[in-house]
Scaffold this motif. Sequence first.
Motif, PDB file in Angstrom:
ATOM      1  N   SER A  96       0.801  -1.223   0.000  1.00  0.00           N
ATOM      2  CA  SER A  96       0.000   0.000   0.000  1.00  0.00           C
ATOM      3  C   SER A  96       0.834   1.274   0.000  1.00  0.00           C
ATOM      4  CB  SER A  96      -0.951  -0.003   1.194  1.00  0.00           C
ATOM      5  OG  SER A  96      -0.207  -0.019   2.400  1.00  0.00           O
ATOM      6  N   ARG A  97       1.996   1.258   0.611  1.00  0.00           N
ATOM      7  CA  ARG A  97       2.812   2.477   0.716  1.00  0.00           C
ATOM      8  C   ARG A  97       4.250   2.234   0.275  1.00  0.00           C
ATOM      9  NH1 ARG A  97       0.991   5.188   5.366  1.00  0.00           N
ATOM     10  NH2 ARG A  97       2.561   6.787   5.019  1.00  0.00           N
ATOM     11  N   GLY A  98       4.471   1.233  -0.554  1.00  0.00           N
ATOM     12  CA  GLY A  98       5.823   0.954  -1.025  1.00  0.00           C
ATOM     13  C   GLY A  98       6.701   0.392   0.072  1.00  0.00           C
ATOM     14  N   ALA A  99       7.976   0.747   0.029  1.00  0.00           N
ATOM     15  CA  ALA A  99       8.947   0.194   0.984  1.00  0.00           C
ATOM     16  C   ALA A  99       8.603   0.556   2.419  1.00  0.00           C
ATOM     17  CB  ALA A  99      10.351   0.688   0.647  1.00  0.00           C
ATOM     18  N   SER A 100       7.969   1.711   2.636  1.00  0.00           N
ATOM     19  CA  SER A 100       7.657   2.099   4.017  1.00  0.00           C
ATOM     20  C   SER A 100       6.613   1.170   4.629  1.00  0.00           C
ATOM     21  CB  SER A 100       7.193   3.545   4.083  1.00  0.00           C
ATOM     22  OG  SER A 100       5.934   3.709   3.487  1.00  0.00           O
ATOM     23  N   ALA A 101       5.863   0.422   3.811  1.00  0.00           N
ATOM     24  CA  ALA A 101       4.899  -0.549   4.340  1.00  0.00           C
ATOM     25  C   ALA A 101       5.453  -1.965   4.324  1.00  0.00           C
ATOM     26  CB  ALA A 101       3.599  -0.493   3.540  1.00  0.00           C
ATOM     27  N   TRP A 102       6.229  -2.327   3.298  1.00  0.00           N
ATOM     28  CA  TRP A 102       6.669  -3.715   3.269  1.00  0.00           C
ATOM     29  C   TRP A 102       7.815  -4.004   4.219  1.00  0.00           C
ATOM     30  CZ3 TRP A 102      11.586  -4.628   1.725  1.00  0.00           C
ATOM     31  CH2 TRP A 102      12.167  -3.849   0.727  1.00  0.00           C
ATOM     32  N   ILE A 103       8.586  -2.994   4.613  1.00  0.00           N
ATOM     33  CA  ILE A 103       9.665  -3.243   5.580  1.00  0.00           C
ATOM     34  C   ILE A 103       9.092  -3.638   6.949  1.00  0.00           C
ATOM     35  CG2 ILE A 103      11.572  -2.191   6.880  1.00  0.00           C
ATOM     36  CD1 ILE A 103      12.301  -0.691   4.318  1.00  0.00           C
ATOM     37  N   PRO A 104       8.110  -2.891   7.519  1.00  0.00           N
ATOM     38  CA  PRO A 104       7.545  -3.369   8.793  1.00  0.00           C
ATOM     39  C   PRO A 104       6.804  -4.691   8.644  1.00  0.00           C
ATOM     40  CG  PRO A 104       6.607  -1.217   8.199  1.00  0.00           C
ATOM     41  CD  PRO A 104       7.617  -1.571   7.171  1.00  0.00           C
ATOM     42  N   SER A 105       6.201  -4.917   7.469  1.00  0.00           N
ATOM     43  CA  SER A 105       5.514  -6.192   7.244  1.00  0.00           C
ATOM     44  C   SER A 105       6.507  -7.342   7.283  1.00  0.00           C
ATOM     45  CB  SER A 105       4.788  -6.168   5.895  1.00  0.00           C
ATOM     46  OG  SER A 105       3.839  -5.133   5.855  1.00  0.00           O
ATOM     47  N   ALA A 106       7.651  -7.160   6.620  1.00  0.00           N
ATOM     48  CA  ALA A 106       8.686  -8.199   6.617  1.00  0.00           C
ATOM     49  C   ALA A 106       9.263  -8.401   8.019  1.00  0.00           C
ATOM     50  CB  ALA A 106       9.795  -7.836   5.637  1.00  0.00           C
ATOM     51  N   CYS A 107       9.428  -7.303   8.767  1.00  0.00           N
ATOM     52  CA  CYS A 107       9.919  -7.417  10.144  1.00  0.00           C
ATOM     53  C   CYS A 107       8.945  -8.220  11.000  1.00  0.00           C
ATOM     54  CB  CYS A 107      10.144  -6.035  10.754  1.00  0.00           C
ATOM     55  SG  CYS A 107      11.568  -5.157  10.080  1.00  0.00           S
ATOM     56  N   GLY A 108       7.649  -7.987  10.816  1.00  0.00           N
ATOM     57  CA  GLY A 108       6.642  -8.745  11.555  1.00  0.00           C
ATOM     58  C   GLY A 108       6.656 -10.214  11.193  1.00  0.00           C
ATOM     59  N   LEU A 109       6.798 -10.507   9.914  1.00  0.00           N
ATOM     60  CA  LEU A 109       6.846 -11.894   9.452  1.00  0.00           C
ATOM     61  C   LEU A 109       8.066 -12.613  10.036  1.00  0.00           C
ATOM     62  CD1 LEU A 109       5.281 -13.776   7.454  1.00  0.00           C
ATOM     63  CD2 LEU A 109       7.014 -13.178   5.779  1.00  0.00           C
ATOM     64  N   LEU A 110       9.228 -11.958   9.994  1.00  0.00           N
ATOM     65  CA  LEU A 110      10.439 -12.563  10.549  1.00  0.00           C
ATOM     66  C   LEU A 110      10.364 -12.705  12.067  1.00  0.00           C
ATOM     67  CD1 LEU A 110      13.116 -10.772   8.345  1.00  0.00           C
ATOM     68  CD2 LEU A 110      12.365 -13.154   8.192  1.00  0.00           C
ATOM     69  N   ALA A 111       9.769 -11.720  12.742  1.00  0.00           N
ATOM     70  CA  ALA A 111       9.618 -11.802  14.201  1.00  0.00           C
ATOM     71  C   ALA A 111       8.714 -12.967  14.581  1.00  0.00           C
ATOM     72  CB  ALA A 111       9.045 -10.492  14.744  1.00  0.00           C
ATOM     73  N   SER A 112       7.652 -13.172  13.824  1.00  0.00           N
ATOM     74  CA  SER A 112       6.747 -14.287  14.099  1.00  0.00           C
ATOM     75  C   SER A 112       7.420 -15.621  13.820  1.00  0.00           C
ATOM     76  CB  SER A 112       5.479 -14.150  13.255  1.00  0.00           C
ATOM     77  OG  SER A 112       4.558 -15.155  13.579  1.00  0.00           O
ATOM     78  N   ALA A 113       8.218 -15.686  12.752  1.00  0.00           N
ATOM     79  CA  ALA A 113       8.956 -16.921  12.456  1.00  0.00           C
ATOM     80  C   ALA A 113       9.933 -17.233  13.589  1.00  0.00           C
ATOM     81  CB  ALA A 113       9.685 -16.798  11.130  1.00  0.00           C
ATOM     82  N   ALA A 114      10.601 -16.186  14.118  1.00  0.00           N
ATOM     83  CA  ALA A 114      11.517 -16.384  15.239  1.00  0.00           C
ATOM     84  C   ALA A 114      10.759 -16.860  16.477  1.00  0.00           C
ATOM     85  CB  ALA A 114      12.267 -15.084  15.542  1.00  0.00           C
ATOM     86  N   PHE A 115       9.589 -16.285  16.717  1.00  0.00           N
ATOM     87  CA  PHE A 115       8.771 -16.692  17.865  1.00  0.00           C
ATOM     88  C   PHE A 115       8.369 -18.158  17.745  1.00  0.00           C
ATOM     89  CE2 PHE A 115       4.663 -17.395  19.879  1.00  0.00           C
ATOM     90  CZ  PHE A 115       4.872 -16.876  21.141  1.00  0.00           C
ATOM     91  N   HIS A 116       7.892 -18.553  16.567  1.00  0.00           N
ATOM     92  CA  HIS A 116       7.430 -19.932  16.383  1.00  0.00           C
ATOM     93  C   HIS A 116       8.572 -20.937  16.318  1.00  0.00           C
ATOM     94  CE1 HIS A 116       3.600 -17.983  15.594  1.00  0.00           C
ATOM     95  NE2 HIS A 116       3.079 -19.143  15.928  1.00  0.00           N
ATOM     96  N   ALA A 117       9.779 -20.470  15.989  1.00  0.00           N
ATOM     97  CA  ALA A 117      10.949 -21.349  16.004  1.00  0.00           C
ATOM     98  C   ALA A 117      11.501 -21.525  17.420  1.00  0.00           C
ATOM     99  CB  ALA A 117      12.037 -20.786  15.094  1.00  0.00           C
ATOM    100  N   GLY A 118      10.973 -20.755  18.361  1.00  0.00           N
ATOM    101  CA  GLY A 118      11.404 -20.873  19.750  1.00  0.00           C
ATOM    102  C   GLY A 118      12.665 -20.101  20.074  1.00  0.00           C
ATOM    103  N   LEU A 119      13.053 -19.147  19.210  1.00  0.00           N
ATOM    104  CA  LEU A 119      14.244 -18.354  19.499  1.00  0.00           C
ATOM    105  C   LEU A 119      14.019 -17.473  20.721  1.00  0.00           C
ATOM    106  CD1 LEU A 119      15.298 -17.222  15.916  1.00  0.00           C
ATOM    107  CD2 LEU A 119      16.228 -19.090  17.271  1.00  0.00           C
TER     108      LEU A 119
END
Length: 198
Positions: free
Chosen positions: A138-161
């Motif tokens: 929706s807002r270019g890089a300013s929207a996909w960067i936090p989206s990617a950070c959220g996705l990676l944070a959730s992957a880290a959470f589910h991996a038990g890091l």
Amino acid sequence: PPGALGAQRRGGLRRGEAWRFLTHNAVFATPGEALFGVYLLYHFRVFERQRGSRRYGVFVTSVLTLATAAQAALIPLARALGHRWTREPFASGPHALVWAHLVPYALDVPSTNHFVIFGVRMSDKVSVYLAAAQLAMSRGASAWIPSACGLLASAAFHAGLFGLRRWDPPRWMVELARRTVGRPLDASGGARRGPIVR
């Protein structure tokens, strides 16, 4: 305008107003983002029902903390690499939280219906993925960067890091959350007892 909001946030950080890094996760900047974001957050309400409020609160707190820390680390890293932010670095709103839910959605929610479009087999989950993609773009890089950070944070959470999945918040923290954030979010009406209409 959105650029002014970003400039305010960056100026606030320089003045020691670190709370701006937390509040930027609260409200979407445009009606279109709000439409898709609220639809997705409503769709993901099933996770609180599955896990219970306490475990779900641990998930939300953990992924927001990790995603916000990742975004905070990206700003000086980008500056060190010579990148200049021409507008606000990250779109306001819970982009990271929405995208963090995609990991448990992909892992834990089974698809119930399959169909074929132009020879490609898809599931009923495709509408959620498309809405999330629209929100991230929706807002270019300013929207996909936090989206990617959220996705990676959730992957880290589910991996038990970092042991986040096993973290059990202390009772005082749960009580504080219940009295502050929990009150406006309480679907049961909190102190209401008995029928509303007599």
